[in-house]
Design an enzyme around this catalytic site. Structure first.
Site, PDB file in Angstrom:
ATOM      1  N   TYR A 131      -9.607   4.518  -2.673  1.00 15.40           N
ATOM      2  CA  TYR A 131      -8.754   3.315  -2.643  1.00 15.40           C
ATOM      3  C   TYR A 131      -7.309   3.641  -2.279  1.00 15.40           C
ATOM      4  CZ  TYR A 131      -7.952   3.874  -7.824  1.00 15.40           C
ATOM      5  OH  TYR A 131      -7.651   4.301  -9.094  1.00 15.40           O
ATOM      6  N   GLU A 132      -6.539   2.591  -1.989  1.00 18.01           N
ATOM      7  CA  GLU A 132      -5.208   2.677  -1.364  1.00 18.01           C
ATOM      8  C   GLU A 132      -5.300   3.323   0.025  1.00 18.01           C
ATOM      9  OE1 GLU A 132      -3.094   1.010  -2.737  1.00 18.01           O
ATOM     10  OE2 GLU A 132      -3.379   1.067  -4.885  1.00 18.01           O
ATOM     11  N   GLY A 133      -6.425   3.116   0.684  1.00 17.36           N
ATOM     12  CA  GLY A 133      -6.678   3.736   1.980  1.00 17.36           C
ATOM     13  C   GLY A 133      -7.368   5.066   1.769  1.00 17.36           C
ATOM     14  N   LEU A 146       0.821  -1.205   0.000  1.00 15.65           N
ATOM     15  CA  LEU A 146       0.000   0.000   0.000  1.00 15.65           C
ATOM     16  C   LEU A 146       0.859   1.261   0.000  1.00 15.65           C
ATOM     17  CD1 LEU A 146      -2.902  -1.007   2.410  1.00 15.65           C
ATOM     18  CD2 LEU A 146      -3.061  -0.565  -0.038  1.00 15.65           C
ATOM     19  N   ARG A 193       0.235   4.002  -2.815  1.00 11.78           N
ATOM     20  CA  ARG A 193      -0.198   5.366  -2.486  1.00 11.78           C
ATOM     21  C   ARG A 193       0.544   6.412  -3.302  1.00 11.78           C
ATOM     22  NH1 ARG A 193      -0.472   3.217   3.581  1.00 11.78           N
ATOM     23  NH2 ARG A 193      -2.718   2.844   3.637  1.00 11.78           N
TER      24      ARG A 193
END
Length: 585
Positions: free
Chosen positions: A400-402, A258, A262
């Site tokens: 997405y990606e946190g 991740l 990011r």
């Protein structure tokens, strides 16, 4: 020696040590041009927006065509059939492919989350077996982490792996959702808990193993051409040799992948913002109202300049961080760190910067596509103009990606962890400079970029220190305060990166220096207002008796107004862009 992650907060960075986008070499620019040509020829020529539920063959064909150009093996070493690009060049790829709309998500999953777990964690046998076929797109790859009850809290996943009686296979059972490329993937990186383990493990799972069924394609707001399905595992037999890394390492793998995703998403966001800006410039020059092109109106110039400001500032920080990651890899290699570990350790080193940039890049993109629709007016709302798709596609980047909320809290939380648990960042030493600093700043002169960055750092340390002293361990529950502080932290990094870029360009006598200085000026003008607002939000949110009067006084002293005419500055930037006909910086 490569700089340490988060050192931007506690020390000064010499401008001659940073990488700036003006320094791409000929080979890197050729790679970018190859990608641009592919996007224009293969994607912009399509007569409709691809739909994953109807156009799977088209999407697969595009992926295989990209693989023929070597674009599916970017991060795979040459010995396994890939290009073995350095990390920063990989970010440039993300920027260049972003105007490919939803296909950028498809190939992004193939080259990043779908293959990097094997690149970083696979043993040689696993790499030999899978990476060459991923590089040629013979194997389409997907990453299966998220579950219905385990999104941001990934380690709460319920998918289970149980060793069979013969000890030869793990039997996987569970459900995954939002799986990009899932509708046609040949292999999945699957995260599951073995027996009742506390932490996840990771597995390389071939669809051919059996015991896998797929849900229907999700109907989504945007990225409609990206396959997104639920994946169900019912006694799926996975050979024991397909366990990735060690048992229980899955959560660590997920976090590190991740970090990579990011900053790559941030680079893609900037590619999307540039595309939106270029479309906006073209339309503004062509569209006539009240007897002249709308590009001549101040309101339109304001929008064009703002998109350019956010784009230019954000890319300054992205490629600074990307080069730092490459340099840290080389440092670890020289120190004898295992080759498989160097990339992971380098990414972990810059986890704070990656989280900052994910937020900053995705929100810059959100502004760019929104204003592109506005510049187009009624035509922007029409499918015919082609900008509403960018507006819809961009919305997912803040999720997405946190989510951006998670990434804000992650950047601040990781900083506090390094400061007070692992002792990697010495905030206390930096804070001890405060008495001298205030003595120097009590009578403040007009703000300069150099002073502004010092002031931002001081203000962050003062407010974070006050919040920690008053709230102690309860600070972790005060998410509003943490997010305000995270935004100040992000602005420090981006502003400093922008200044370092201009300092380096000044030494090189860059041909476009004048307009780039205007971009710096307007960004700092806006950054001061943003940091002041975030600081006051955080201060007013502290419990009473938390030295608010002093903190507010410090905020006022440390955020003096930047002495420029914002209207004239933006107009100068917009006039340059309109004259060029595109973003050429």
């Amino acid at each position: 020696m490569a700089l340490s992650g988060a050192s931007f907060l506690t020390s000064s960075t010499p401008f001659n040590t940073v990488f700036i986008p003006e320094e791409w070499n000929e080979e890197q620019l050729m790679i970018k041009e190859t990608i641009n040509d592919f996007v224009v020829k293969e994607i912009h020529s399509l007569d409709h927006e691809p739909d994953a539920s109807k156009d799977q063959a088209l999407i697969i064909n595009l992926l295989e065509k990209a693989a023929e150009l070597g674009l599916c093996g970017l991060s795979i070493a040459p010995e396994y059939g890939g290009m073995g690009l350095d990390f920063n060049t990989g970010l440039l790829f993300g920027e260049a492919v972003a105007p490919g709309f939803s296909f950028a998500t498809t190939i992004g999953a193939q080259t990043s989350i779908g293959s990097l777990p094997i690149v970083y964690y696979g043993n040689d046998a696993q790499k030999q077996k899978y990476l060459p076929k991923i590089a040629t797109a013979e194997y389409k790859a997907a990453y299966a982490l998220t579950e219905p009850d385990a999104g941001s809290d990934a380690n709460a996943g319920k998918t289970k792996a149980v060793l069979n009686a013969e000890g030869t296979h793990y039997l996987l059972n569970g459900q995954k959702m939002w799986i990009t490329n899932g509708g046609f993937a040949d292999i999945f990186i699957v995260f599951a808990k073995i027996d009742n383990d506390e932490n996840l493990s990771a597995f390389i799972v071939e669809k051919a193993f059996g015991g896998i069924s797929l849900g229907s394609e999700e109907k989504k707001l945007g990225i409609k051409g990206s396959s997104t399905v639920q994946v169900f595992f019912n006694d799926c037999p996975v050979p024991v040799e397909n366990l990735l890394a060690a048992r229980g390492d899955g959560f660590k793998i997920a976090l590190n992948i991740l970090n990579s995703g990011r900053i790559k998403l941030a680079a893609g966001s900037i590619g999307g913002a540039k595309f939106a800006l270029n479309k906006s410039i073209t339309y503004a020059k062509e569209r006539k109202q009240f007897g002249k092109a709308i590009a001549e109106f101040g309101a339109i110039k304001h929008k064009l300049a703002e998109i350019a400001r956010l784009t230019f500032a954000t890319e300054s920080a992205i490629y600074r961080a990307g080069k730092n990651i490459d340099e840290k890899e080389q440092e670890f290699l020289a120190a004898g760190v295992d080759k498989n570990e160097v990339k992971l350790k380098a990414l972990r080193e810059y986890a704070i910067e990656c989280a900052i940039l994910k937020v900053y890049g995705s929100e810059a993109l959100a502004y760019a596509v929104d204003e592109a629709v506005q510049i187009y007016g009624g035509m922007g709302y029409s499918v015919e103009a082609g900008v509403e798709m960018g507006y819809r596609d961009a919305r997912i980047t803040r999720i997405y990606e946190g989510t951006n909320e998670i990434n804000r809290m992650l950047s601040f939380g990781e900083l506090m962890k390094r400061a007070f648990q692992t002792k990697e960042v010495d905030l206390k030493k930096a804070a001890k400079k405060m008495p001298w600093f205030f003595a120097k700043r009590i009578i403040s002169s007009p703000a300069t970029p150099e002073h502004t960055i010092e002031n931002f750092k001081a203000l962050f340390l003062i407010i974070a220190g006050a919040a920690g002293d008053k709230l102690k361990l309860k600070l972790v529950d005060e998410q509003e305060i943490i997010m305000d502080l995270a935004d100040i932290l992000g602005e420090i990094y981006v502003c400093e990166s922008l200044l370092l870029r201009l300092q380096k360009l000044s030494a090189k006598n860059d041909a476009h220096l004048a307009v780039k200085k205007e971009l710096l000026n307007i960004h700092f003008y806006e950054a001061i207002a943003k940091v002041r607002k975030k600081a006051l939000n955080a201060i007013d949110s502290l419990p009473s008796g938390s030295s608010q009067p002093f903190l507010k006084w410090a905020t006022k002293r440390l955020t003096p107004q930047f002495a420029i005419n914002p209207k004239d500055t933006r107009r100068a930037i917009a006039d340059y862009l309109i004259g060029q006909g595109a973003y050429t910086l």
